[in-house]
Motif scaffolding. Structure first.
Motif, PDB file in Angstrom:
ATOM      1  N   LEU A 157     -13.081  -5.646 -14.712  1.00 18.10           N
ATOM      2  CA  LEU A 157     -12.488  -4.568 -14.660  1.00 18.10           C
ATOM      3  C   LEU A 157     -13.150  -3.309 -13.498  1.00 18.10           C
ATOM      4  CD1 LEU A 157      -9.154  -3.812 -14.897  1.00 18.10           C
ATOM      5  CD2 LEU A 157     -10.039  -1.802 -16.482  1.00 18.10           C
ATOM      6  N   GLU A 158     -13.762  -3.622 -13.612  1.00 17.65           N
ATOM      7  CA  GLU A 158     -15.155  -2.713 -12.273  1.00 17.65           C
ATOM      8  C   GLU A 158     -15.165  -3.543 -11.454  1.00 17.65           C
ATOM      9  OE1 GLU A 158     -16.891   0.028 -10.238  1.00 17.65           O
ATOM     10  OE2 GLU A 158     -15.196   0.525 -12.843  1.00 17.65           O
ATOM     11  N   ARG A 161     -11.824  -2.778  -9.447  1.00 17.75           N
ATOM     12  CA  ARG A 161     -11.560  -1.614  -9.680  1.00 17.75           C
ATOM     13  C   ARG A 161     -12.522  -1.409  -7.724  1.00 17.75           C
ATOM     14  NH1 ARG A 161     -13.277   1.078 -13.665  1.00 17.75           N
ATOM     15  NH2 ARG A 161     -10.753   1.015 -14.692  1.00 17.75           N
ATOM     16  N   GLN A 162     -13.369  -2.003  -7.949  1.00 17.59           N
ATOM     17  CA  GLN A 162     -14.509  -1.506  -6.665  1.00 17.59           C
ATOM     18  C   GLN A 162     -13.392  -2.312  -5.363  1.00 17.59           C
ATOM     19  OE1 GLN A 162     -18.630  -3.688  -7.004  1.00 17.59           O
ATOM     20  NE2 GLN A 162     -18.279  -1.592  -8.896  1.00 17.59           N
ATOM     21  N   SER A 164     -10.082  -2.683  -4.995  1.00 21.94           N
ATOM     22  CA  SER A 164      -9.215  -1.399  -4.947  1.00 21.94           C
ATOM     23  C   SER A 164      -9.066  -0.129  -3.891  1.00 21.94           C
ATOM     24  CB  SER A 164      -8.713  -0.947  -5.630  1.00 21.94           C
ATOM     25  OG  SER A 164      -7.834  -2.352  -6.872  1.00 21.94           O
ATOM     26  N   GLU A 165     -10.759  -0.168  -4.187  1.00 19.95           N
ATOM     27  CA  GLU A 165     -11.238   0.648  -3.112  1.00 19.95           C
ATOM     28  C   GLU A 165     -12.072   0.734  -1.973  1.00 19.95           C
ATOM     29  OE1 GLU A 165     -14.203   2.572  -6.102  1.00 19.95           O
ATOM     30  OE2 GLU A 165     -11.830   3.929  -7.469  1.00 19.95           O
ATOM     31  N   ARG A 198      -3.082  -1.048 -12.768  1.00 18.07           N
ATOM     32  CA  ARG A 198      -2.735   0.560 -12.659  1.00 18.07           C
ATOM     33  C   ARG A 198      -4.593   0.686 -12.912  1.00 18.07           C
ATOM     34  NH1 ARG A 198      -1.490   5.211 -15.539  1.00 18.07           N
ATOM     35  NH2 ARG A 198      -1.421   6.478 -14.046  1.00 18.07           N
ATOM     36  N   ASP A 199      -4.459  -0.395 -14.296  1.00 19.45           N
ATOM     37  CA  ASP A 199      -6.037   0.442 -14.980  1.00 19.45           C
ATOM     38  C   ASP A 199      -7.138   0.157 -14.048  1.00 19.45           C
ATOM     39  OD1 ASP A 199      -4.833   0.922 -17.017  1.00 19.45           O
ATOM     40  OD2 ASP A 199      -5.421  -1.327 -18.164  1.00 19.45           O
ATOM     41  N   CYS A 200      -6.561  -0.572 -12.447  1.00 26.24           N
ATOM     42  CA  CYS A 200      -7.917  -0.244 -11.811  1.00 26.24           C
ATOM     43  C   CYS A 200      -8.002  -0.632 -10.721  1.00 26.24           C
ATOM     44  CB  CYS A 200      -8.171  -2.241 -11.967  1.00 26.24           C
ATOM     45  SG  CYS A 200      -6.851  -3.336 -10.874  1.00 26.24           S
ATOM     46  N   GLY A 201      -6.511   0.897 -10.411  1.00 26.75           N
ATOM     47  CA  GLY A 201      -6.714   1.618  -9.190  1.00 26.75           C
ATOM     48  C   GLY A 201      -5.857   1.029  -7.810  1.00 26.75           C
TER      49      GLY A 201
END
Length: 409
Positions: A157-158, A161-162, A164-165, A198-201
Protein backbone atom coordinates in the motif's frame (compact mmCIF):
# COMPACT_ATOMS: atom_id res chain seq x y z
CA UNK A 1 12.51 -25.74 -24.10
CA UNK A 2 10.39 -25.88 -20.93
CA UNK A 3 6.75 -24.78 -20.73
CA UNK A 4 5.06 -23.57 -17.56
CA UNK A 5 1.56 -22.53 -16.61
CA UNK A 6 1.85 -19.19 -14.79
CA UNK A 7 -0.06 -16.44 -13.04
CA UNK A 8 -3.81 -16.48 -12.49
CA UNK A 9 -4.36 -20.08 -13.54
CA UNK A 10 -1.97 -21.30 -10.82
CA UNK A 11 -3.35 -18.87 -8.24
CA UNK A 12 -6.98 -19.80 -8.82
CA UNK A 13 -6.29 -23.55 -8.83
CA UNK A 14 -4.62 -23.22 -5.44
CA UNK A 15 -7.58 -21.16 -4.19
CA UNK A 16 -10.00 -23.80 -5.45
CA UNK A 17 -11.58 -21.33 -7.87
CA UNK A 18 -12.53 -22.08 -11.49
CA UNK A 19 -9.64 -21.56 -13.92
CA UNK A 20 -10.74 -19.71 -17.04
CA UNK A 21 -7.77 -18.08 -18.77
CA UNK A 22 -4.41 -19.86 -18.86
CA UNK A 23 -1.11 -18.08 -19.45
CA UNK A 24 1.95 -20.03 -20.51
CA UNK A 25 5.64 -19.12 -20.33
CA UNK A 26 8.27 -20.80 -22.45
CA UNK A 27 11.80 -20.95 -21.03
CA UNK A 28 14.87 -21.72 -23.11
CA UNK A 29 13.36 -21.15 -26.56
CA UNK A 30 13.96 -18.76 -29.42
CA UNK A 31 11.46 -17.13 -31.73
CA UNK A 32 12.73 -19.34 -34.56
CA UNK A 33 12.13 -22.51 -32.55
CA UNK A 34 8.57 -21.42 -31.75
CA UNK A 35 7.83 -20.70 -35.40
CA UNK A 36 9.33 -24.04 -36.42
CA UNK A 37 6.88 -25.81 -34.10
CA UNK A 38 3.93 -24.08 -35.76
CA UNK A 39 3.27 -21.34 -33.18
CA UNK A 40 1.87 -18.11 -34.67
CA UNK A 41 3.38 -14.78 -33.52
CA UNK A 42 1.01 -12.12 -32.16
CA UNK A 43 3.06 -9.92 -29.84
CA UNK A 44 4.08 -6.54 -31.14
CA UNK A 45 6.10 -5.44 -28.09
CA UNK A 46 7.44 -8.82 -26.98
CA UNK A 47 7.38 -12.40 -28.29
CA UNK A 48 3.94 -13.93 -27.73
CA UNK A 49 2.69 -16.85 -29.80
CA UNK A 50 -0.56 -18.69 -30.33
CA UNK A 51 -0.51 -22.46 -29.92
CA UNK A 52 -1.08 -24.15 -33.32
CA UNK A 53 -4.00 -26.22 -31.96
CA UNK A 54 -5.43 -24.68 -28.79
CA UNK A 55 -4.93 -21.05 -29.78
CA UNK A 56 -3.77 -20.23 -26.24
CA UNK A 57 -1.04 -17.64 -25.72
CA UNK A 58 2.54 -18.69 -25.04
CA UNK A 59 5.08 -16.00 -24.14
CA UNK A 60 8.85 -16.35 -24.17
CA UNK A 61 10.39 -15.79 -20.74
CA UNK A 62 11.48 -12.16 -20.56
CA UNK A 63 12.87 -9.42 -18.35
CA UNK A 64 11.83 -5.80 -18.43
CA UNK A 65 13.39 -2.44 -17.65
CA UNK A 66 11.74 0.92 -17.03
CA UNK A 67 12.42 3.25 -19.95
CA UNK A 68 9.67 5.87 -19.82
CA UNK A 69 6.49 7.02 -18.10
CA UNK A 70 3.28 5.08 -17.70
CA UNK A 71 2.12 1.57 -18.36
CA UNK A 72 3.90 1.31 -21.71
CA UNK A 73 7.23 2.78 -20.61
CA UNK A 74 9.20 -0.49 -20.54
CA UNK A 75 11.88 -2.18 -22.60
CA UNK A 76 11.59 -5.97 -22.79
CA UNK A 77 14.31 -8.52 -23.31
CA UNK A 78 13.49 -12.12 -24.26
CA UNK A 79 16.11 -14.78 -24.85
CA UNK A 80 16.72 -18.49 -24.09
CA UNK A 81 18.97 -17.40 -21.20
CA UNK A 82 16.15 -15.75 -19.24
CA UNK A 83 15.21 -18.02 -16.32
CA UNK A 84 11.73 -18.76 -14.99
CA UNK A 85 12.57 -16.91 -11.75
CA UNK A 86 13.66 -13.83 -13.73
CA UNK A 87 10.39 -13.90 -15.64
CA UNK A 88 8.31 -14.28 -12.47
CA UNK A 89 10.01 -11.45 -10.57
CA UNK A 90 8.67 -8.84 -13.02
CA UNK A 91 5.07 -9.72 -12.08
CA UNK A 92 2.94 -7.58 -9.80
CA UNK A 93 1.94 -9.73 -6.81
CA UNK A 94 3.47 -12.79 -5.21
CA UNK A 95 0.20 -14.69 -5.68
CA UNK A 96 0.56 -14.07 -9.43
CA UNK A 97 4.24 -15.01 -9.54
CA UNK A 98 3.95 -18.79 -9.31
CA UNK A 99 4.39 -21.38 -12.05
CA UNK A 100 3.55 -25.04 -12.61
CA UNK A 101 5.02 -27.61 -14.96
CA UNK A 102 2.89 -30.28 -16.65
CA UNK A 103 3.08 -32.43 -13.49
CA UNK A 104 1.72 -29.57 -11.32
CA UNK A 105 5.09 -29.17 -9.63
CA UNK A 106 5.03 -25.65 -8.19
CA UNK A 107 7.77 -23.08 -8.70
CA UNK A 108 7.24 -20.38 -6.08
CA UNK A 109 10.42 -18.33 -5.54
CA UNK A 110 8.61 -15.32 -4.03
CA UNK A 111 6.36 -17.15 -1.51
CA UNK A 112 3.06 -16.63 -3.31
CA UNK A 113 1.54 -19.78 -1.83
CA UNK A 114 2.27 -18.53 1.70
CA UNK A 115 0.62 -15.20 0.88
CA UNK A 116 -2.38 -17.05 -0.55
CA UNK A 117 -2.76 -18.91 2.73
CA UNK A 118 -2.30 -15.73 4.77
CA UNK A 119 -4.70 -13.80 2.48
CA UNK A 120 -2.17 -11.08 1.65
CA UNK A 121 -1.77 -9.10 -1.57
CA UNK A 122 1.97 -8.36 -1.58
CA UNK A 123 4.23 -6.97 -4.33
CA UNK A 124 6.97 -9.21 -5.69
CA UNK A 125 9.79 -6.67 -5.89
CA UNK A 126 10.49 -2.92 -5.66
CA UNK A 127 10.02 -2.83 -9.45
CA UNK A 128 6.30 -2.91 -8.65
CA UNK A 129 6.50 0.89 -8.26
CA UNK A 130 7.60 1.30 -11.88
CA UNK A 131 4.18 0.47 -13.33
CA UNK A 132 1.29 2.78 -12.36
CA UNK A 133 -1.32 0.39 -13.75
CA UNK A 134 -0.51 -1.91 -10.84
CA UNK A 135 -2.22 0.47 -8.44
CA UNK A 136 -5.49 -0.24 -10.23
CA UNK A 137 -4.75 -3.94 -10.59
CA UNK A 138 -4.04 -4.45 -6.89
CA UNK A 139 -7.20 -2.55 -5.95
CA UNK A 140 -9.13 -4.77 -8.37
CA UNK A 141 -7.68 -7.94 -6.84
CA UNK A 142 -8.61 -6.60 -3.40
CA UNK A 143 -12.21 -6.29 -4.64
CA UNK A 144 -12.17 -9.74 -6.21
CA UNK A 145 -10.82 -11.57 -3.18
CA UNK A 146 -12.31 -9.45 -0.38
CA UNK A 147 -14.85 -12.19 0.36
CA UNK A 148 -11.94 -14.54 1.13
CA UNK A 149 -10.43 -12.04 3.55
CA UNK A 150 -7.56 -10.76 1.40
CA UNK A 151 -5.92 -7.46 2.42
CA UNK A 152 -3.23 -5.35 0.78
CA UNK A 153 0.11 -5.66 2.59
CA UNK A 154 1.05 -2.35 4.32
CA UNK A 155 4.36 -2.15 2.44
CA UNK A 156 2.55 -2.68 -0.89
CA UNK A 157 0.00 0.00 0.00
CA UNK A 158 2.93 2.32 0.72
CA UNK A 159 4.39 1.69 -2.74
CA UNK A 160 0.94 2.35 -4.22
CA UNK A 161 0.87 5.62 -2.28
CA UNK A 162 4.27 6.60 -3.67
CA UNK A 163 3.06 5.82 -7.19
CA UNK A 164 -0.06 7.91 -6.63
CA UNK A 165 2.05 10.87 -5.55
CA UNK A 166 4.64 10.51 -8.31
CA UNK A 167 2.53 11.77 -11.21
CA UNK A 168 2.78 8.39 -12.93
CA UNK A 169 -0.96 7.72 -12.70
CA UNK A 170 -1.62 10.67 -14.99
CA UNK A 171 0.42 8.90 -17.68
CA UNK A 172 -2.10 6.05 -17.89
CA UNK A 173 -4.23 6.08 -21.02
CA UNK A 174 -7.99 6.35 -20.69
CA UNK A 175 -8.37 2.94 -22.38
CA UNK A 176 -6.06 1.11 -19.94
CA UNK A 177 -7.62 2.81 -16.92
CA UNK A 178 -11.18 2.06 -18.07
CA UNK A 179 -10.32 -1.59 -18.67
CA UNK A 180 -9.22 -1.98 -15.05
CA UNK A 181 -12.02 0.18 -13.63
CA UNK A 182 -14.77 -1.60 -15.55
CA UNK A 183 -13.44 -5.03 -14.57
CA UNK A 184 -13.17 -3.95 -10.94
CA UNK A 185 -16.71 -2.59 -10.89
CA UNK A 186 -17.98 -5.99 -12.03
CA UNK A 187 -16.32 -7.81 -9.12
CA UNK A 188 -18.45 -9.04 -6.20
CA UNK A 189 -17.27 -6.21 -3.92
CA UNK A 190 -16.48 -3.21 -6.15
CA UNK A 191 -16.70 -0.83 -3.19
CA UNK A 192 -13.43 -2.36 -1.94
CA UNK A 193 -11.75 -1.26 -5.19
CA UNK A 194 -12.74 2.37 -4.55
CA UNK A 195 -11.78 2.14 -0.87
CA UNK A 196 -8.29 0.78 -1.65
CA UNK A 197 -7.74 3.50 -4.25
CA UNK A 198 -8.68 6.03 -1.60
CA UNK A 199 -6.43 4.41 1.02
CA UNK A 200 -3.37 4.85 -1.21
CA UNK A 201 -4.24 8.33 -2.48
CA UNK A 202 -5.00 7.19 -6.02
CA UNK A 203 -8.70 8.09 -5.91
CA UNK A 204 -7.99 11.82 -5.51
CA UNK A 205 -5.73 11.60 -8.58
CA UNK A 206 -7.96 9.47 -10.80
CA UNK A 207 -11.42 10.53 -9.61
CA UNK A 208 -11.10 13.62 -7.41
CA UNK A 209 -14.85 14.13 -7.85
CA UNK A 210 -15.56 10.85 -6.02
CA UNK A 211 -12.83 11.41 -3.45
CA UNK A 212 -14.36 14.81 -2.59
CA UNK A 213 -17.51 13.09 -1.31
CA UNK A 214 -15.77 11.61 1.73
CA UNK A 215 -16.28 13.70 4.83
CA UNK A 216 -19.26 15.53 3.34
CA UNK A 217 -22.32 15.05 5.62
CA UNK A 218 -25.91 14.44 4.54
CA UNK A 219 -29.12 14.78 6.60
CA UNK A 220 -29.17 11.93 9.10
CA UNK A 221 -32.93 11.49 8.71
CA UNK A 222 -32.47 10.31 5.12
CA UNK A 223 -28.89 9.06 5.42
CA UNK A 224 -28.14 7.33 8.74
CA UNK A 225 -24.59 6.72 7.45
CA UNK A 226 -24.25 10.55 7.14
CA UNK A 227 -21.00 10.58 5.06
CA UNK A 228 -21.61 11.01 1.31
CA UNK A 229 -18.55 8.94 0.42
CA UNK A 230 -19.62 6.05 2.64
CA UNK A 231 -23.07 6.26 1.07
CA UNK A 232 -21.57 6.02 -2.44
CA UNK A 233 -19.62 2.90 -1.43
CA UNK A 234 -22.80 1.38 0.01
CA UNK A 235 -24.80 2.10 -3.15
CA UNK A 236 -22.06 0.48 -5.22
CA UNK A 237 -22.08 -2.51 -2.85
CA UNK A 238 -25.84 -2.88 -3.26
CA UNK A 239 -25.51 -2.77 -7.05
CA UNK A 240 -23.12 -5.73 -6.88
CA UNK A 241 -25.26 -7.67 -4.38
CA UNK A 242 -28.17 -7.33 -6.80
CA UNK A 243 -26.03 -8.37 -9.80
CA UNK A 244 -26.54 -5.15 -11.72
CA UNK A 245 -24.80 -4.55 -15.09
CA UNK A 246 -21.83 -2.23 -15.57
CA UNK A 247 -24.01 0.67 -16.71
CA UNK A 248 -25.89 0.68 -13.41
CA UNK A 249 -22.75 0.25 -11.29
CA UNK A 250 -21.05 3.16 -13.05
CA UNK A 251 -24.12 5.34 -12.52
CA UNK A 252 -24.24 4.33 -8.84
CA UNK A 253 -20.62 5.41 -8.39
CA UNK A 254 -21.20 8.85 -9.93
CA UNK A 255 -24.80 9.68 -8.99
CA UNK A 256 -24.07 12.03 -6.07
CA UNK A 257 -20.99 13.91 -7.31
CA UNK A 258 -22.77 17.23 -6.97
CA UNK A 259 -22.71 16.88 -3.17
CA UNK A 260 -18.96 17.40 -3.27
CA UNK A 261 -19.60 20.96 -4.51
CA UNK A 262 -21.93 22.01 -1.69
CA UNK A 263 -20.41 24.85 0.41
CA UNK A 264 -19.77 23.80 4.01
CA UNK A 265 -22.11 26.54 5.23
CA UNK A 266 -25.02 24.68 3.57
CA UNK A 267 -24.20 21.22 5.00
CA UNK A 268 -25.85 18.79 5.52
CA UNK A 269 -28.36 19.93 2.87
CA UNK A 270 -27.43 19.64 -0.79
CA UNK A 271 -29.75 21.88 -2.75
CA UNK A 272 -29.77 21.19 -6.51
CA UNK A 273 -26.89 18.73 -6.20
CA UNK A 274 -28.42 16.74 -9.06
CA UNK A 275 -27.93 19.58 -11.54
CA UNK A 276 -24.57 20.69 -10.10
CA UNK A 277 -23.18 17.19 -10.46
CA UNK A 278 -23.76 16.90 -14.20
CA UNK A 279 -20.60 18.79 -15.15
CA UNK A 280 -18.57 16.52 -12.86
CA UNK A 281 -20.19 13.33 -14.18
CA UNK A 282 -19.47 14.46 -17.73
CA UNK A 283 -15.83 15.15 -16.82
CA UNK A 284 -15.33 11.67 -15.32
CA UNK A 285 -17.09 10.05 -18.30
CA UNK A 286 -14.77 11.81 -20.72
CA UNK A 287 -11.61 11.26 -18.67
CA UNK A 288 -11.97 7.49 -18.94
CA UNK A 289 -13.76 7.42 -22.31
CA UNK A 290 -16.52 5.35 -20.75
CA UNK A 291 -18.80 3.57 -23.25
CA UNK A 292 -21.72 5.62 -24.50
CA UNK A 293 -24.37 3.63 -22.63
CA UNK A 294 -22.46 4.08 -19.35
CA UNK A 295 -22.07 7.80 -19.97
CA UNK A 296 -25.73 8.35 -20.81
CA UNK A 297 -27.11 6.43 -17.85
CA UNK A 298 -24.72 8.09 -15.38
CA UNK A 299 -25.86 11.54 -16.51
CA UNK A 300 -29.54 10.63 -16.42
CA UNK A 301 -29.32 8.99 -12.99
CA UNK A 302 -27.34 11.95 -11.68
CA UNK A 303 -29.97 14.38 -12.91
CA UNK A 304 -33.14 12.48 -12.06
CA UNK A 305 -32.49 10.09 -9.14
CA UNK A 306 -34.41 12.26 -6.69
CA UNK A 307 -37.31 12.22 -9.16
CA UNK A 308 -37.17 8.46 -8.84
CA UNK A 309 -37.36 8.61 -5.06
CA UNK A 310 -40.26 11.07 -5.23
CA UNK A 311 -42.05 9.20 -8.03
CA UNK A 312 -45.26 8.69 -6.05
CA UNK A 313 -45.50 12.44 -5.41
CA UNK A 314 -44.73 13.66 -8.93
CA UNK A 315 -47.41 15.45 -10.91
CA UNK A 316 -48.52 13.61 -14.03
CA UNK A 317 -46.89 16.30 -16.18
CA UNK A 318 -43.54 15.89 -14.37
CA UNK A 319 -43.84 12.14 -14.70
CA UNK A 320 -44.39 12.52 -18.43
CA UNK A 321 -41.34 14.79 -18.75
CA UNK A 322 -39.27 12.18 -16.91
CA UNK A 323 -40.41 9.43 -19.28
CA UNK A 324 -39.75 11.65 -22.30
CA UNK A 325 -36.21 12.41 -21.03
CA UNK A 326 -35.44 8.70 -21.06
CA UNK A 327 -37.15 8.06 -24.42
CA UNK A 328 -38.99 5.14 -22.85
CA UNK A 329 -40.76 4.45 -26.13
CA UNK A 330 -37.58 3.50 -28.00
CA UNK A 331 -35.19 2.87 -25.09
CA UNK A 332 -37.17 0.88 -22.48
CA UNK A 333 -34.07 -0.84 -21.08
CA UNK A 334 -32.40 2.45 -20.19
CA UNK A 335 -35.38 3.48 -18.05
CA UNK A 336 -35.36 0.08 -16.34
CA UNK A 337 -31.68 0.59 -15.48
CA UNK A 338 -32.51 4.02 -14.11
CA UNK A 339 -35.18 2.50 -11.87
CA UNK A 340 -32.82 -0.11 -10.41
CA UNK A 341 -30.07 2.50 -9.92
CA UNK A 342 -32.55 4.56 -7.88
CA UNK A 343 -33.43 1.47 -5.86
CA UNK A 344 -29.74 0.79 -5.17
CA UNK A 345 -29.42 4.41 -4.04
CA UNK A 346 -32.34 3.95 -1.64
CA UNK A 347 -30.90 0.71 -0.27
CA UNK A 348 -27.35 2.09 0.08
CA UNK A 349 -28.10 3.62 3.46
CA UNK A 350 -27.10 2.26 6.85
CA UNK A 351 -29.82 0.01 8.25
CA UNK A 352 -32.09 0.49 5.22
CA UNK A 353 -30.57 -2.14 2.93
CA UNK A 354 -33.71 -4.29 2.99
CA UNK A 355 -36.21 -1.45 2.61
CA UNK A 356 -38.99 -1.84 0.08
CA UNK A 357 -39.00 0.49 -2.91
CA UNK A 358 -42.57 0.83 -4.23
CA UNK A 359 -41.39 3.61 -6.55
CA UNK A 360 -39.87 0.96 -8.83
CA UNK A 361 -43.13 -0.74 -9.79
CA UNK A 362 -44.93 2.59 -9.91
CA UNK A 363 -42.43 3.93 -12.46
CA UNK A 364 -42.59 0.72 -14.49
CA UNK A 365 -46.37 1.01 -14.54
CA UNK A 366 -46.20 4.63 -15.64
CA UNK A 367 -43.86 3.74 -18.47
CA UNK A 368 -46.20 0.96 -19.62
CA UNK A 369 -49.18 3.34 -19.54
CA UNK A 370 -47.37 5.95 -21.60
CA UNK A 371 -46.17 3.35 -24.09
CA UNK A 372 -49.67 1.96 -24.33
CA UNK A 373 -51.16 5.11 -25.85
CA UNK A 374 -51.94 4.22 -29.46
CA UNK A 375 -50.85 6.46 -32.33
CA UNK A 376 -53.26 5.05 -34.93
CA UNK A 377 -56.47 6.74 -33.64
CA UNK A 378 -54.69 10.10 -33.77
CA UNK A 379 -53.53 9.47 -37.34
CA UNK A 380 -57.10 8.59 -38.27
CA UNK A 381 -58.20 11.94 -36.85
CA UNK A 382 -55.83 13.64 -39.28
CA UNK A 383 -53.02 14.63 -36.91
CA UNK A 384 -49.56 14.74 -38.44
CA UNK A 385 -46.16 16.32 -37.90
CA UNK A 386 -45.81 18.57 -34.86
CA UNK A 387 -49.55 18.43 -34.23
CA UNK A 388 -49.38 14.65 -33.98
CA UNK A 389 -46.60 14.94 -31.41
CA UNK A 390 -48.59 17.38 -29.30
CA UNK A 391 -51.74 15.26 -29.53
CA UNK A 392 -49.79 12.17 -28.50
CA UNK A 393 -48.35 14.07 -25.55
CA UNK A 394 -51.87 15.16 -24.45
CA UNK A 395 -53.17 11.59 -24.62
CA UNK A 396 -50.20 10.28 -22.65
CA UNK A 397 -50.69 12.97 -20.02
CA UNK A 398 -54.36 12.06 -19.75
CA UNK A 399 -53.45 8.38 -19.35
CA UNK A 400 -50.84 9.17 -16.68
CA UNK A 401 -53.34 11.29 -14.71
CA UNK A 402 -55.74 8.35 -14.70
CA UNK A 403 -52.88 6.03 -13.68
CA UNK A 404 -51.88 8.34 -10.83
CA UNK A 405 -55.46 8.57 -9.53
CA UNK A 406 -55.85 4.80 -9.73
CA UNK A 407 -52.62 4.21 -7.83
CA UNK A 408 -53.67 6.66 -5.11
CA UNK A 409 -57.06 5.05 -4.54
Amino acid sequence: MQIYKVGGAVRDRLLGKPVTDIDWVVVGATTEEMLAKGYRPVGADFPVFLHPKSGEEYALARTERKSGRGYGGFTFHASPEVTLEEDLIRRDLTINAMAEDDQQNLTDPYHGQRDLEERILRHVSPAFAEDPLRVLRVARFAARYAELGFKVAPETLELMRQLSESGELEALTAERSWKEISRALMEDQPQVFIQVLRDCGALKVLMPEVDALFGVPQPEAHHPEIDSGIHTLSVLEQSALHKQPLTVRWACLLHDLGKGLTPEAEWPRHIAHEHKGLTLIKAVNERFKAPKDCQELALLVGQYHTHGHRALELKASTLLELLQSFDVYRRPQRFEEFIVACEMDARGRKGLEQRSYPQADYLRGAANVARGVAVQPLLEKGFKGLELGEALKRERLKALKAYKESAAS
